[in-house]
Scaffold this motif. Structure first.
Motif, PDB file in Angstrom:
ATOM      1  N   ALA A 199     -45.153 -49.518 -33.068  1.00  0.00           N
ATOM      2  CA  ALA A 199     -44.015 -48.550 -32.744  1.00  0.00           C
ATOM      3  C   ALA A 199     -44.416 -47.042 -32.408  1.00  0.00           C
ATOM      4  CB  ALA A 199     -42.999 -48.312 -34.259  1.00  0.00           C
ATOM      5  N   GLU A 200     -45.655 -46.584 -33.047  1.00  0.00           N
ATOM      6  CA  GLU A 200     -46.291 -45.295 -32.637  1.00  0.00           C
ATOM      7  C   GLU A 200     -46.681 -45.449 -31.097  1.00  0.00           C
ATOM      8  OE1 GLU A 200     -47.130 -41.480 -33.095  1.00  0.00           O
ATOM      9  OE2 GLU A 200     -45.711 -42.809 -34.601  1.00  0.00           O
ATOM     10  N   LYS A 202     -45.937 -47.600 -28.692  1.00  0.00           N
ATOM     11  CA  LYS A 202     -44.568 -47.801 -27.808  1.00  0.00           C
ATOM     12  C   LYS A 202     -44.013 -46.212 -27.799  1.00  0.00           C
ATOM     13  CE  LYS A 202     -40.435 -50.633 -26.747  1.00  0.00           C
ATOM     14  NZ  LYS A 202     -39.630 -51.577 -27.343  1.00  0.00           N
ATOM     15  N   ARG A 203     -43.852 -45.419 -28.724  1.00  0.00           N
ATOM     16  CA  ARG A 203     -43.287 -44.054 -28.508  1.00  0.00           C
ATOM     17  C   ARG A 203     -44.228 -43.272 -27.766  1.00  0.00           C
ATOM     18  NH1 ARG A 203     -43.664 -39.082 -30.880  1.00  0.00           N
ATOM     19  NH2 ARG A 203     -45.507 -39.895 -32.109  1.00  0.00           N
ATOM     20  N   ASN A 204     -45.444 -43.351 -27.762  1.00  0.00           N
ATOM     21  CA  ASN A 204     -46.534 -42.325 -26.978  1.00  0.00           C
ATOM     22  C   ASN A 204     -46.271 -42.701 -25.745  1.00  0.00           C
ATOM     23  OD1 ASN A 204     -46.903 -41.130 -29.473  1.00  0.00           O
ATOM     24  ND2 ASN A 204     -48.787 -42.498 -29.791  1.00  0.00           N
ATOM     25  N   MET A 206     -44.073 -44.243 -23.910  1.00  0.00           N
ATOM     26  CA  MET A 206     -42.699 -43.873 -23.275  1.00  0.00           C
ATOM     27  C   MET A 206     -42.563 -42.299 -22.995  1.00  0.00           C
ATOM     28  SD  MET A 206     -39.748 -46.094 -25.106  1.00  0.00           S
ATOM     29  CE  MET A 206     -38.716 -45.827 -23.792  1.00  0.00           C
ATOM     30  N   LEU A 207     -43.127 -41.719 -23.945  1.00  0.00           N
ATOM     31  CA  LEU A 207     -43.199 -40.100 -23.790  1.00  0.00           C
ATOM     32  C   LEU A 207     -44.328 -39.742 -22.564  1.00  0.00           C
ATOM     33  CD1 LEU A 207     -43.497 -38.943 -27.477  1.00  0.00           C
ATOM     34  CD2 LEU A 207     -41.532 -38.705 -25.763  1.00  0.00           C
ATOM     35  N   GLN A 215     -37.303 -39.301 -27.397  1.00  0.00           N
ATOM     36  CA  GLN A 215     -37.266 -40.550 -27.793  1.00  0.00           C
ATOM     37  C   GLN A 215     -37.240 -40.950 -29.418  1.00  0.00           C
ATOM     38  OE1 GLN A 215     -37.474 -43.399 -26.073  1.00  0.00           O
ATOM     39  NE2 GLN A 215     -37.615 -44.834 -27.696  1.00  0.00           N
ATOM     40  N   ARG A 216     -36.445 -41.613 -29.768  1.00  0.00           N
ATOM     41  CA  ARG A 216     -36.220 -42.099 -31.307  1.00  0.00           C
ATOM     42  C   ARG A 216     -37.093 -43.186 -31.619  1.00  0.00           C
ATOM     43  NH1 ARG A 216     -31.468 -40.131 -33.368  1.00  0.00           N
ATOM     44  NH2 ARG A 216     -30.064 -38.859 -31.936  1.00  0.00           N
ATOM     45  N   SER A 217     -37.789 -42.903 -32.605  1.00  0.00           N
ATOM     46  CA  SER A 217     -38.708 -43.890 -33.197  1.00  0.00           C
ATOM     47  C   SER A 217     -38.352 -44.572 -34.566  1.00  0.00           C
ATOM     48  CB  SER A 217     -40.322 -43.259 -33.548  1.00  0.00           C
ATOM     49  OG  SER A 217     -39.870 -42.297 -34.396  1.00  0.00           O
ATOM     50  N   THR A 219     -38.432 -45.936 -38.128  1.00  0.00           N
ATOM     51  CA  THR A 219     -39.466 -45.647 -39.455  1.00  0.00           C
ATOM     52  C   THR A 219     -39.569 -47.204 -39.972  1.00  0.00           C
ATOM     53  OG1 THR A 219     -37.682 -45.041 -40.687  1.00  0.00           O
ATOM     54  CG2 THR A 219     -39.142 -43.270 -39.453  1.00  0.00           C
ATOM     55  N   SER A 227     -37.799 -37.784 -31.906  1.00  0.00           N
ATOM     56  CA  SER A 227     -38.977 -36.966 -31.617  1.00  0.00           C
ATOM     57  C   SER A 227     -38.857 -35.823 -30.867  1.00  0.00           C
ATOM     58  CB  SER A 227     -39.782 -37.930 -30.737  1.00  0.00           C
ATOM     59  OG  SER A 227     -39.028 -38.182 -29.432  1.00  0.00           O
TER      60      SER A 227
END
Length: 230
Positions: A199-200, A202-204, A206-207, A215-217, A219, A227
């Motif tokens: 998840a982390e 993928k979030r990075n 997209m950022l 972006q909403r991650s 938990t 974020s």
């Protein structure tokens, strides 16, 4: 013919089956009930379509009941398959009672005479000579006039019964499906770490790509966390 009879069924056997099913009437009724309730439609569509079929069975237009049921079902947003099944209410066993009731009620509306159960005169000769024009006013017109209120009452009753039964059946089927699903297995320690890392990452990504300003991650507890702005 594929799946055809080895010995053709005789006319007498067909007539007997039409008037008296090989299975009992209770089994035939349960079969019709399951066919209606298992339709893939909303309870309103099922009930409205069946009510349209019941209403059309009270009209004197023999041979056109299904087409008339389809037309009524279209107007009331009913299911077409349910409308076709609803026409089964009109059958050789119920038609004598339906025709007698619609004719007598129509005669009462037209002439205001007391219902005496007298058969219409000249119907045998008119049907023998296929002279339908001569039986419109004395026979068909009263049956049509009397069939509208009787068919409406029977259709409303059928709608209420089928709607309640269809809604209860669908709720029960949904509950059985949900109860039969296996419960989600809780994640172990290693699986939680892998899920968090994925998840982390993928979030990075997209950022970095700049797809969205925020972006909403997700938990591990399933909650959403907003974020920071890019």
């Amino acid at each position: 013919m594929l799946f055809g009879r080895r010995h053709p069924e005789k006319f007498g056997s067909k007539l007997r089956t039409l008037l008296w099913p090989r299975r009992s009437f209770s089994r035939s009724f349960r079969y019709l009930q399951k066919r209606v309730l298992r339709l893939n439609a909303t309870p309103h569509a099922i009930a409205a379509g069946f009510a349209a079929g019941v209403f059309s069975s009270f009209t004197p237009f023999i041979g056109f009941h299904i087409l008339f049921a389809f037309a009524v079902a279209y107007l009331v947003a009913g299911n077409m398959a349910s409308a076709a099944l609803g026409t089964a209410v009109g059958n050789p066993l119920s038609f004598p009672f339906i025709w007698g009731a619609t004719y007598e009620l129509g005669q009462f509306f037209l002439t205001s005479r007391t219902i005496d159960g007298t058969a219409p005169s000249g119907i045998g000769r008119a049907l023998t000579h296929m002279d339908f024009a001569s039986i419109w006013t004395p026979i068909v017109k009263p049956m049509l006039l009397g069939g509208i209120p009787l068919g409406t009452a029977a259709g409303l009753l059928a709608y209420g019964l089928v709607f309640v039964a269809a809604r209860s059946f669908q709720k029960h089927r949904t509950r059985r499906i949900l109860e039969g699903r296996p419960r989600a297995r809780p994640l172990r320690g290693a699986e939680k770490a892998d899920s968090s890392a994925y998840a982390e990452c993928k979030r990075n990504k997209m950022l970095r790509d700049g797809d969205v300003p925020a972006q909403r991650s997700v938990t591990l507890t399933g909650s959403l966390r907003a974020s920071d702005e890019v």
